[in-house]
Enzyme design. Structure first.
Site, PDB file in Angstrom:
ATOM      1  N   GLY A  94      18.977  22.655  -8.273  1.00  0.00           N
ATOM      2  CA  GLY A  94      20.253  23.385  -7.561  1.00  0.00           C
ATOM      3  C   GLY A  94      20.947  22.815  -6.768  1.00  0.00           C
ATOM      4  O   GLY A  94      21.792  23.346  -6.053  1.00  0.00           O
ATOM      5  N   ASP A 108      26.726  12.749 -15.571  1.00  0.00           N
ATOM      6  CA  ASP A 108      25.240  12.874 -14.899  1.00  0.00           C
ATOM      7  C   ASP A 108      24.183  12.256 -15.908  1.00  0.00           C
ATOM      8  O   ASP A 108      23.182  11.466 -15.404  1.00  0.00           O
ATOM      9  CB  ASP A 108      24.775  14.445 -14.776  1.00  0.00           C
ATOM     10  CG  ASP A 108      25.802  15.309 -13.902  1.00  0.00           C
ATOM     11  OD1 ASP A 108      26.662  14.515 -13.150  1.00  0.00           O
ATOM     12  OD2 ASP A 108      25.741  16.545 -13.872  1.00  0.00           O
TER      13      ASP A 108
HETATM   14  C1  GLA Z   1      28.577  18.539 -12.949  1.00  0.00           C
HETATM   15  C2  GLA Z   1      28.719  18.151 -14.346  1.00  0.00           C
HETATM   16  C3  GLA Z   1      29.414  16.537 -14.463  1.00  0.00           C
HETATM   17  C4  GLA Z   1      30.577  16.552 -13.848  1.00  0.00           C
HETATM   18  C5  GLA Z   1      30.483  17.025 -12.293  1.00  0.00           C
HETATM   19  C6  GLA Z   1      31.707  16.993 -11.396  1.00  0.00           C
HETATM   20  O1  GLA Z   1      27.662  17.472 -12.230  1.00  0.00           O
HETATM   21  O2  GLA Z   1      27.369  17.949 -14.972  1.00  0.00           O
HETATM   22  O3  GLA Z   1      29.704  16.367 -15.997  1.00  0.00           O
HETATM   23  O4  GLA Z   1      31.829  17.353 -14.259  1.00  0.00           O
HETATM   24  O5  GLA Z   1      29.964  18.371 -12.351  1.00  0.00           O
HETATM   25  O6  GLA Z   1      32.254  15.591 -11.269  1.00  0.00           O
END
Ligand code: GLA
Length: 378
Positions: free
Chosen positions: A114, A164
Site C-alpha cells: 500500500g 508499473d
Molecule cells: C499507479 C498506476 C500507474 C500510473 C500511476 C500514476 O501506479 O498503476 O499506471 O498511472 O499510478 O502515474
C-alpha cells in the site's frame, strides 16, 4: 503444499518501482520515467500432478494456503491478494496459453504494502514471467507486462496504465526507462547522480480505498479527449503541446477538467525535458522539474494530500536537496527526494520530525537502489 522454500524447484523475482517523473499520464499517452528498485516479490514454484493452484504468501500468513483451480478462475474477494496471480493465469489462458498442470506458488515480498511502490504489479509480473519460462510460451517481457496489466484492469478491476508492470518487467540496474505509453517505444537512461541518492519517503498513509479517485481522474481525461477531438485529430491528450492546448481551451469549459488536462500536457513536456537534462548531468534542472511536477500534481491534478505535501514541502527546505515529489498514484503512499549523500542522515531526521509533528505519526525512509527487472533466479 510445502512450507520450506528450499524444496521448491524454481525461483523468480520481480521488483517494485519508483517513478522519477511523468505521473498520471500513462493512461493519457504521455511519457513516463520509472525505474525498478531492488525491493520486490520472490516466487517459488513447484508443479503439481492435479489442476489445483495453491497460493501462499509469507506477507499474508494468516490467510494460510488459498486454493483455487485452473478451470474456471474468477475473482473472489475472499481470495484477497491471490486474485492478482489468479488474474494473470486467467489472462494467459484467455490469450491461448494453456497451463498444463496445477502449481504450488509460494510468495514473499519485501515492498511495504500500500506504499505506492507497485507491490501488486510485482506480484503480477513475477507470476507472468514464471508462467512464460516454466512452460516455454516464448512471450517477450513486454507481452508478459501487457497480460499483467490486463489482469489488473479486467480481473482485479483497477483501471491503471502500463507504467508499473512495464517498469517491473523491463527495469535495468542503474537505469531509468523513458517510456512512450502511446507507442510503447522505450529507451534506457543511466541514473547517474554523482554523490547523491534517491531517498524514498513513505507517508505510511495507505492508499487503499482510493482506487475510485484514480478511476475518476482517468475518466476526466478521457472525457476531455472526446471534447478536444472535435477540433484536433489526436488519440491521446499528451499528443498536444501546452501551447496547442491553450489555443483549444474553449473546448473545455469546465475549469477543473481543464486543469487535469493542463497537468497531463505539461507533465509530459517536463518528463521529456527531465530525461534530457539527466543525460546532460544537469541535476539541478532535473530537481527543478521534479518540484514543478509535484506542484502540478498538487494544484492541478489534486492527487497529493496533506501527508505528501507536508513531506515534500519539508524536503524542499533541507540542505543538500536536489528535488522532491510524490511518486506513483498519490493520495498517500511515497514521495522521492534526491539528496546529497553526506546530508541524508540529517534529511531523514529533519523531515521525519516535521512530518511527525504535523501529521501525528511516523514516516519511514529508505535509500533506493535501482535494480533489474523480472528474472528467474538460477
Ligand atoms: C499507479 C498506476 C500507474 C500510473 C500511476 C500514476 O501506479 O498503476 O499506471 O498511472 O499510478 O502515474
Amino acid at each position: 503444499m510445502l512450507n520450506t522454500k528450499e524444496t521448491y524447484s524454481n525461483k523468480y523475482f520481480a521488483p517494485g518501482r519508483i517513478n522519477l517523473i511523468g505521473e498520471h499520464i500513462d493512461y493519457s499517452g504521455g511519457h513516463v520515467f520509472p525505474c525498478a528498485i531492488t525491493y520486490g516479490t520472490y516466487l517459488w514454484i513447484n508443479k503439481r500432478e492435479d489442476r489445483q493452484l495453491h497460493f501462499f504468501s509469507e506477507n499474508f500468513e494468516d490467510l494460510g494456503v488459498i486454493v483455487s483451480h485452473l478451470d474456471g478462475l474468477v475473482n473472489d474477494p475472499k481470495d484477497d491478494w491471490a486474485n492478482y496471480p489468479k488474474g494473470v493465469i486467467k489472462k494467459f489462458q484467455e490469450a491461448g496459453y494453456e497451463i498444463p498442470v496445477g502449481l504450488d506458488l509460494y510468495y514473499m515480498g519485501n515492498i511495504p504494502n500500500g506504499a505506492g511502490l507497485s507491490s501488486s504489479a510485482s506480484i503480477e509480473v513475477v507470476t507472468a514471467w514464471m508462467l512464460n519460462t516454466l512452460f516455454n510460451f516464448g512471450l517477450s517481457m513486454v507481452e508478459c507486462t501487457l497480460l499483467s496489466q490486463k489482469a489488473e484492469n479486467q480481473f482485479v478491476g483497477v483501471n491503471s496504465g502500463i507504467m508499473d508492470q512495464f517498469a517491473s518487467g523491463l527495469g535495468q540496474k542503474d537505469n531509468a526507462i523513458l517510456l512512450n505509453t502511446n507507442t510503447l517505444e522505450y529507451k534506457y537512461i543511466p541514473v547517474e547522480l554523482d554523490n547523491h541518492s534517491i531517498v524514498i519517503c513513505n507517508t505510511n498513509k495507505r492508499r487503499g480505498l482510493n482506487e475510485s479517485k484514480y478511476n475518476d481522474r482517468r475518466a476526466q481525461c478521457e472525457a476531455a479527449l472526446v471534447l478536444l477531438q472535435k477540433e484536433v485529430n489526436i488519440q491521446a491528450i499528451c499528443e498536444l503541446s501546452f501551447e496547442q492546448l491553450e489555443s483549444l481551451k474553449h473546448l473545455i469549459p469546465d475549469e477543473e477538467m481543464y486543469r487535469r488536462v493542463k497537468h497531463a500536457v505539461t507533465e509530459n513536456e517536463r518528463t521529456l525535458k527531465a530525461s534530457q537534462v539527466l543525460q546532460e548531468n544537469n541535476l539541478a534542472e532535473f530537481g527543478r522539474l521534479m518540484n514543478q511536477s509535484h506542484v502540478s500534481l498538487r494544484d492541478d491534478y489534486e492527487v497529493t494530500g496533506i501527508e505528501l505535501d507536508t513531506m515534500v514541502e519539508s524536503a524542499w527546505k533541507q540542505p543538500g536537496i536536489i528535488g522532491a515529489r510524490v511518486t506513483g498514484a498519490g493520495f498517500g503512499g511515497c514521495a522521492i527526494a534526491i539528496v546529497e549523500n553526506d546530508k541524508i542522515d540529517d534529511f531523514i531526521q529533519n523531515v521525519g520530525a516535521d512530518y511527525l509533528e504535523k501529521i501525528g505519526y511516523q514516516a519511514d525512509f529508505y535509500v533506493a537502489s535501482v535494480g533489474a527487472g523480472a528474472h528467474e533466479i538460477l
